[in-house]
Each structure stands twice: as structure tokens, then as C-alpha cells.
Scaffold this active site. Structure first.
Site, PDB file in Angstrom:
ATOM      1  N   HIS A  50      -5.955  13.120   5.947  1.00  0.00           N
ATOM      2  CA  HIS A  50      -5.553  11.749   6.269  1.00  0.00           C
ATOM      3  C   HIS A  50      -5.230  11.624   7.749  1.00  0.00           C
ATOM      4  O   HIS A  50      -5.008  12.622   8.426  1.00  0.00           O
ATOM      5  CB  HIS A  50      -4.327  11.317   5.446  1.00  0.00           C
TER       6      HIS A  50
ATOM      7  N   LYS B  85       0.229   9.498   8.561  1.00  0.00           N
ATOM      8  CA  LYS B  85       0.650   9.533   7.145  1.00  0.00           C
ATOM      9  C   LYS B  85       1.955  10.306   6.995  1.00  0.00           C
ATOM     10  O   LYS B  85       2.117  11.380   7.583  1.00  0.00           O
ATOM     11  CB  LYS B  85      -0.448  10.148   6.272  1.00  0.00           C
TER      12      LYS B  85
HETATM   13  P1  NAD Z   1       2.270   2.055   7.330  1.00  0.00           P
HETATM   14  O1  NAD Z   1       3.235   3.031   7.938  1.00  0.00           O
HETATM   15  O2  NAD Z   1       1.174   1.511   8.174  1.00  0.00           O
HETATM   16  O3  NAD Z   1       3.091   0.794   6.757  1.00  0.00           O
HETATM   17  C1  NAD Z   1       4.306   0.939   6.088  1.00  0.00           C
HETATM   18  C2  NAD Z   1       5.002  -0.410   5.978  1.00  0.00           C
HETATM   19  O4  NAD Z   1       6.307  -0.173   5.455  1.00  0.00           O
HETATM   20  C3  NAD Z   1       5.197  -1.113   7.307  1.00  0.00           C
HETATM   21  O5  NAD Z   1       5.080  -2.513   7.116  1.00  0.00           O
HETATM   22  C4  NAD Z   1       6.614  -0.751   7.701  1.00  0.00           C
HETATM   23  O6  NAD Z   1       7.241  -1.773   8.513  1.00  0.00           O
HETATM   24  C5  NAD Z   1       7.278  -0.692   6.349  1.00  0.00           C
HETATM   25  N1  NAD Z   1       8.423   0.198   6.389  1.00  0.00           N
HETATM   26  C6  NAD Z   1       8.466   1.477   6.802  1.00  0.00           C
HETATM   27  N2  NAD Z   1       9.710   1.967   6.688  1.00  0.00           N
HETATM   28  C7  NAD Z   1      10.467   0.966   6.183  1.00  0.00           C
HETATM   29  C8  NAD Z   1      11.831   0.843   5.843  1.00  0.00           C
HETATM   30  N3  NAD Z   1      12.675   1.862   5.967  1.00  0.00           N
HETATM   31  N4  NAD Z   1      12.259  -0.344   5.350  1.00  0.00           N
HETATM   32  C9  NAD Z   1      11.408  -1.389   5.200  1.00  0.00           C
HETATM   33  N5  NAD Z   1      10.088  -1.331   5.505  1.00  0.00           N
HETATM   34  C10 NAD Z   1       9.645  -0.168   5.993  1.00  0.00           C
HETATM   35  O7  NAD Z   1       1.714   2.768   6.026  1.00  0.00           O
HETATM   36  P2  NAD Z   1       0.375   2.416   5.201  1.00  0.00           P
HETATM   37  O8  NAD Z   1      -0.741   3.266   5.703  1.00  0.00           O
HETATM   38  O9  NAD Z   1       0.202   0.939   5.119  1.00  0.00           O
HETATM   39  O10 NAD Z   1       0.765   3.023   3.776  1.00  0.00           O
HETATM   40  C11 NAD Z   1       1.861   2.479   3.039  1.00  0.00           C
HETATM   41  C12 NAD Z   1       1.988   3.241   1.722  1.00  0.00           C
HETATM   42  O11 NAD Z   1       0.833   2.985   0.920  1.00  0.00           O
HETATM   43  C13 NAD Z   1       2.071   4.765   1.871  1.00  0.00           C
HETATM   44  O12 NAD Z   1       2.960   5.263   0.901  1.00  0.00           O
HETATM   45  C14 NAD Z   1       0.656   5.230   1.562  1.00  0.00           C
HETATM   46  O13 NAD Z   1       0.579   6.537   1.075  1.00  0.00           O
HETATM   47  C15 NAD Z   1       0.268   4.215   0.507  1.00  0.00           C
HETATM   48  N6  NAD Z   1      -1.171   4.009   0.332  1.00  0.00           N
HETATM   49  C16 NAD Z   1      -1.599   3.897  -0.954  1.00  0.00           C
HETATM   50  C17 NAD Z   1      -2.923   3.624  -1.215  1.00  0.00           C
HETATM   51  C18 NAD Z   1      -3.354   3.404  -2.648  1.00  0.00           C
HETATM   52  O14 NAD Z   1      -4.545   3.122  -2.900  1.00  0.00           O
HETATM   53  N7  NAD Z   1      -2.429   3.481  -3.612  1.00  0.00           N
HETATM   54  C19 NAD Z   1      -3.830   3.488  -0.170  1.00  0.00           C
HETATM   55  C20 NAD Z   1      -3.372   3.605   1.139  1.00  0.00           C
HETATM   56  C21 NAD Z   1      -2.010   3.861   1.378  1.00  0.00           C
END
Ligand code: NAD
Length: 273
Positions: A154, A158
Site C-alpha cells: 500500500h 497507510k
Molecule cells: P486518509 O488518512 O486519507 O483519511 C482518513 C480520514 O479520517 C480523514 O478525513 C481524516 O481527517 C480523518 N481522521 C483521521 N484521524 C482522525 C481523528 N482522530 N478524528 C477524526 N477524523 C480523523 O485515509 P483513507 O486512505 O481515506 O482510508 C481511510 C480508512 O479506510 C482506512 O482505515 C483504510 O484502511 C480504509 N480503506 C478501506 C477500504 C475498503 O474497501 N474497505 C478501501 C480503502 C481504504
């Protein structure tokens, strides 16, 4: 515009941005609320089907009621997610969860949420990974005694390792083998392979969206099963499909496979034209 009313949390994140973009193509849903701890950083602009409102996460609970939200889609971090899901449960709002990296205490909270509202969590919302999982279960069942190693790659931002998808695949392997194999995370020094252990390797590099590779090796043959995500749009589209499917169901836990089965029955395979 009609249909069920969707809110997303983590709207300023990578997946939040993808959900905002995917919502523009989603005819089934009305996109009413984007939520972020940093609402000023949400790039919703004037896109078609842009959310009616962008609010701070501290206002989530009131906003879910004010905007009459039917379903919340959450891709954030565990510590924020559990609070968001509690707020959804309090308001009777269905939840689709893509966040990964929960610990056992978080998972207990998710269980409680799933008792009070329709709840669908998947570590991966792509059709391709659903197919990969089926292929892995089939290969593992057909090849008892083969050595298995799981490697995921990734992007360098991540947080959790190994990925939620890798953990799901490891659970699939345990289920297919009917055991609870020791997982060896990386190897260093004198560490010969033992019996049925499964090696797990997490790589973090550049902007890789997500890759998962499973090898099964016997004497004189190796089977490699690999999925590479080309963009985050596939996850966003899958999560919004799940949201459409989930609204109006009874409280309880649902599986992304059920959404895909319904899509297949309706002739929508997500294949490119
Ligand atoms: P990212 O870091 O780009 O975004 C995370 C979001 O959470 C941001 O909006 C950030 O402001 C917010 N955030 C972070 N810490 C916070 C806190 N303490 N309080 C409030 N908000 C907070 O991450 P991403 O790449 O968008 O991934 C997000 C999640 O989704 C991860 O857990 C990732 O593994 C998961 N994901 C899942 C899939 C799936 O298909 N299920 C696919 C991609 C990513």
C-alpha cells in the site's frame, strides 16, 4: 433527485474524496451530508450531487437528525469511527463501514451498533477482491499441506499493517483449512519455516492503491493469486452500492457478498464497457 439520504464521514480523506466524486454518478442516492474534523478541507465544490452541507464531526449527531440521514458511510480511523457509529446508532441510521485497524474493544462497540441498526462492514469494497477471496478459499481447500504466504503493498500514508484485507484473507485461509495457523509477520535472522505457519508481509511504498498477493507452494509448483486495485474509485462505488442495498433492512450485520449477489442477479457486474 430522490432516493435514500447518505452522509459520509472522513470527507477530507483519500476515500472521502473518492466518495464525493462517486456520489456524482450515483442516481440511487441523495447525498446530504459530508462530515469531517476539518470541514474547511473538504473539497466538495459545486459538483453535481454535492452534499447539502459540510459539517464538523463534533456536530455529527445533531446533523444526522437535522438532515434526516438514512445511511452513514464511514472511511476514517478507528478512534473516530467508533464515535461516529455510536452517533449513527443513536439516531437509527444504517452504517456502511470501510475503516480498518480496529482493536478488540472497538469491535465490541461495532457489535453493539450492529444490534441496533443495519450494519455492513467490509475490509475491501471491490468486486475483484471478493472474487480473489473465493479463489483463495478454493485453492487452499484443494491444496492441503501447501505453504502459504500473504503479501500486501500500500501507499506510504497507510496507518494499519497488515491491511484489513490481508487480515480478512488470512481468516479465509484459516476457515478453508479448518485451523488457526500461526501468523509470522516478516522474517529476520534464523527463522526457518515451521509447519503450517502463514507468512505475512506488509510493504509501504509510493502511492500504491492496494495490492494483495497470496502464494501457495508445494514441492515443484507455486500458485500465485494477485489483486491490484487501479484506483480508489472501485472502493467508493462498492461502498455506495452497499449503502443503497442496506437502507430499509432490519437491524443486524450484513455482508458485502450479499450486495454483489444482488448486483449479479440484476445484471450489474461492474465490468467496464
Ligand atoms: P486518509 O488518512 O486519507 O483519511 C482518513 C480520514 O479520517 C480523514 O478525513 C481524516 O481527517 C480523518 N481522521 C483521521 N484521524 C482522525 C481523528 N482522530 N478524528 C477524526 N477524523 C480523523 O485515509 P483513507 O486512505 O481515506 O482510508 C481511510 C480508512 O479506510 C482506512 O482505515 C483504510 O484502511 C480504509 N480503506 C478501506 C477500504 C475498503 O474497501 N474497505 C478501501 C480503502 C481504504
Amino acid at each position: 433527485m430522490g432516493g435514500h439520504r447518505v452522509a459520509i464521514t472522513g470527507a477530507s480523506g483519500r476515500m472521502g474524496g473518492e466518495l464525493l466524486a462517486a456520489a456524482a454518478d450515483d442516481d440511487a442516492a441523495e447525498f446530504v451530508l459530508a462530515v469531517s474534523r476539518t470541514p474547511e478541507a473538504v473539497a466538495s465544490g459545486d459538483a453535481p450531487n454535492a452534499p447539502d452541507a459540510v459539517v464538523a464531526d463534533s456536530d455529527l449527531e445533531a446533523a444526522l437528525a437535522d438532515y434526516d440521514v438514512d445511511v452513514l458511510v464511514d472511511f476514517t480511523v478507528p478512534e473516530a469511527s467508533v464515535e461516529y457509529l455510536r452517533a449513527a446508532a443513536t439516531n437509527g441510521v444504517a452504517v456502511v463501514v470501510g475503516t480498518t485497524g480496529y482493536d478488540d474493544a472497538d469491535l465490541a462497540t461495532l457489535d453493539a451498533v450492529a444490534e441496533s441498526v443495519p450494519f455492513l462492514r467490509a475490509s475491501n469494497f471491490s468486486r475483484g477482491v471478493a472474487a480473489l477471496r473465493r479463489a483463495v478459499r478454493s485453492a487452499v481447500g484443494a491444496l492441503p499441506g501447501y505453504d502459504i504466504e500473504v503479501t500486501e503493498t500500500h501507499h506510504n500514508g497507510k496507518l494499519d499493517a497488515p491491511s484489513g484485507t490481508a487480515l480478512t484473507i488470512l481468516d479465509d485461509i484459516d476457515e478453508a483449512r479448518g485451523d488457526d495457523a500461526k501468523r509470522v509477520h516478516g522474517r529476520e535472522g534464523d527463522q526457518p519455516r515451521e509447519g503450517d505457519e502463514i507468512g505475512v508481509h506488509a510493504r509501504r511504498a509510493g502511492d500504491v492503491t492496494g495490492e494483495h498477493e497470496i502464494i501457495l507452494a508445494g514441492n515443484e509448483e507455486v500458485i500465485e493469486l494477485t489483486h491490484r486495485a487501479g484506483s480508489r474509485g472501485i472502493f467508493a462505488a462498492g461502498a455506495l452500492d452497499a449503502a443503497t442495498w442496506l437502507v430499509g433492512r432490519d437491524p443486524g450485520r450484513y455482508d458485502f457478498d450479499a450486495v454483489l449477489d444482488a448486483d449479479r442477479d440484476a445484471g450489474d457486474t461492474g465490468a467496464s464497457q
